[in-house]
Enzyme design. Sequence first.
Site, PDB file in Angstrom:
ATOM      1  N   ASP A   1      58.914  38.359  67.989  1.00 27.97           N
ATOM      2  CA  ASP A   1      59.934  37.427  68.042  1.00 27.97           C
ATOM      3  C   ASP A   1      60.819  37.506  67.169  1.00 27.97           C
ATOM      4  OD1 ASP A   1      61.269  35.264  68.932  1.00 27.97           O
ATOM      5  OD2 ASP A   1      59.952  33.691  67.985  1.00 27.97           O
TER       6      ASP A   1
ATOM      7  N   ASN B   1      57.870  20.886  66.559  1.00 30.52           N
ATOM      8  CA  ASN B   1      57.059  22.142  66.880  1.00 30.52           C
ATOM      9  C   ASN B   1      55.897  21.901  66.520  1.00 30.52           C
ATOM     10  OD1 ASN B   1      56.202  24.623  67.434  1.00 30.52           O
ATOM     11  ND2 ASN B   1      57.608  25.614  66.408  1.00 30.52           N
TER      12      ASN B   1
ATOM     13  N   ASP C   1      67.706  30.737  71.803  1.00 31.22           N
ATOM     14  CA  ASP C   1      67.667  31.543  70.430  1.00 31.22           C
ATOM     15  C   ASP C   1      68.911  31.072  69.820  1.00 31.22           C
ATOM     16  OD1 ASP C   1      65.293  33.030  70.758  1.00 31.22           O
ATOM     17  OD2 ASP C   1      66.272  34.835  71.387  1.00 31.22           O
TER      18      ASP C   1
ATOM     19  N   ARG D   1      68.505  23.200  67.027  1.00 32.98           N
ATOM     20  CA  ARG D   1      67.395  23.278  65.974  1.00 32.98           C
ATOM     21  C   ARG D   1      68.198  23.953  64.691  1.00 32.98           C
ATOM     22  NH1 ARG D   1      63.010  28.214  67.122  1.00 32.98           N
ATOM     23  NH2 ARG D   1      63.400  29.359  64.864  1.00 32.98           N
TER      24      ARG D   1
ATOM     25  N   GLU E   1      63.275  22.656  62.164  1.00 35.19           N
ATOM     26  CA  GLU E   1      62.193  23.520  62.399  1.00 35.19           C
ATOM     27  C   GLU E   1      61.253  23.606  61.084  1.00 35.19           C
ATOM     28  OE1 GLU E   1      59.812  24.860  63.735  1.00 35.19           O
ATOM     29  OE2 GLU E   1      59.998  26.740  64.693  1.00 35.19           O
TER      30      GLU E   1
ATOM     31  N   GLU F   1      69.872  27.564  67.792  1.00 36.99           N
ATOM     32  CA  GLU F   1      69.412  27.390  66.516  1.00 36.99           C
ATOM     33  C   GLU F   1      70.511  27.992  65.523  1.00 36.99           C
ATOM     34  OE1 GLU F   1      66.345  31.305  65.790  1.00 36.99           O
ATOM     35  OE2 GLU F   1      66.039  29.814  67.769  1.00 36.99           O
TER      36      GLU F   1
ATOM     37  N   ASP G   1      64.060  28.302  75.300  1.00 36.90           N
ATOM     38  CA  ASP G   1      64.600  28.630  74.213  1.00 36.90           C
ATOM     39  C   ASP G   1      65.603  29.649  74.281  1.00 36.90           C
ATOM     40  OD1 ASP G   1      64.695  29.884  71.567  1.00 36.90           O
ATOM     41  OD2 ASP G   1      62.549  30.600  71.336  1.00 36.90           O
TER      42      ASP G   1
ATOM     43  N   HIS H   1      67.152  24.752  73.473  1.00 40.78           N
ATOM     44  CA  HIS H   1      67.443  24.737  72.154  1.00 40.78           C
ATOM     45  C   HIS H   1      68.167  25.738  71.518  1.00 40.78           C
ATOM     46  CE1 HIS H   1      64.111  26.913  70.224  1.00 40.78           C
ATOM     47  NE2 HIS H   1      63.172  26.493  71.199  1.00 40.78           N
TER      48      HIS H   1
ATOM     49  N   TYR I   1      57.438  24.089  78.202  1.00 41.78           N
ATOM     50  CA  TYR I   1      58.365  24.644  77.166  1.00 41.78           C
ATOM     51  C   TYR I   1      58.255  26.265  77.264  1.00 41.78           C
ATOM     52  CZ  TYR I   1      60.179  26.377  72.903  1.00 41.78           C
ATOM     53  OH  TYR I   1      60.783  27.135  71.726  1.00 41.78           O
TER      54      TYR I   1
ATOM     55  N   CYS J   1      61.276  34.589  64.460  1.00 39.05           N
ATOM     56  CA  CYS J   1      60.549  33.150  64.612  1.00 39.05           C
ATOM     57  C   CYS J   1      60.842  32.249  63.462  1.00 39.05           C
ATOM     58  CB  CYS J   1      59.066  33.808  64.534  1.00 39.05           C
ATOM     59  SG  CYS J   1      57.924  32.505  64.550  1.00 39.05           S
TER      60      CYS J   1
END
Length: 299
Positions: A67, A218, A96, A166, A196, A123, A94, A121, A53, A131
């Site tokens: 983050d 996660n 975002d 996500r 999440e 989101e 990731d 992913h 990951y 984060c």
Amino acid sequence: MVAKQGEAERRGTVRSTTKLRTLLASGRIAVAPGAYDGLSARLVEQAGFHAIYASGGAIARSAGVPDIGLIPMSEIVDRLASMVDVVAAPIIADADTGYGNALNAQAATRAFERAGVAAFHLEDQTFPKKCGHYDDKSLVPASEMAQKLKAVRDALHDPDFIVIARTDAIAVEGFSAAIDRAGAYLEAGADMIFVEAPTSESEIAEIAKRLPGWKLINMFEGGKTPLLPVSRLEALGYHLVIIPSDTQRAAIKAMQCVLAAIARDGSAASMAPDMVSFKEREALVDTAAYLDRGKRYAS
């Protein structure tokens, strides 16, 4: 080019996207510890894990910033490409929020695909994101996220590339809204769902029970989600576990200890049992193989 050619030879001809799909379809849960550069990616692979990951948060922190969406997409893609070049295991990235609207997400999709990752992913936070375990997050409308997922699907060339949707809705709109959003994202074309920051084992179980298809969870020490054994997560119906930041947090602690020893003693001799040797370090980055390849092209 020589290094890339050698790594391609070592990886073989099977695409990383196909490797990841095969892994997820095996019926066994996959665990993907977090990495943030080529060295940490090599360590994850050499520890025997079959997926890696690429943590966006860890990449941000490796640049010395939090983050909160401060690293440009181009820098993330460059980092991902450097990681892909040195491992054979598929990398899950990731992406975002896709770095903006649907058109931005399409541009990011093409860049991530060219970098060679097997999945990413996306989101449903507003841009710039935070984060997933920070407070005070905000979301785009579910319909906007669904259209963004459709745009991502349209931009992909590799049919085996895995799109993970996500949702951060639990902390913003509540658990039921998160389930509704997740269902809409699957209908919009996501291959896998990632809800999440569930805050209890009952929520973790309910997510797996109510949502079809592949599911990601996660798990990391100190987050809002309780830690469950991998065997329990597999029994509940999860297919992929990511552990984003524990490797980096361990590295930070180790560096602090070495620096404290240097400040105290003038050297890190007292830390020798807790450090890899010079020889072990060079073996990790495959120095001998690079030098041998160089000799093949020497005049």
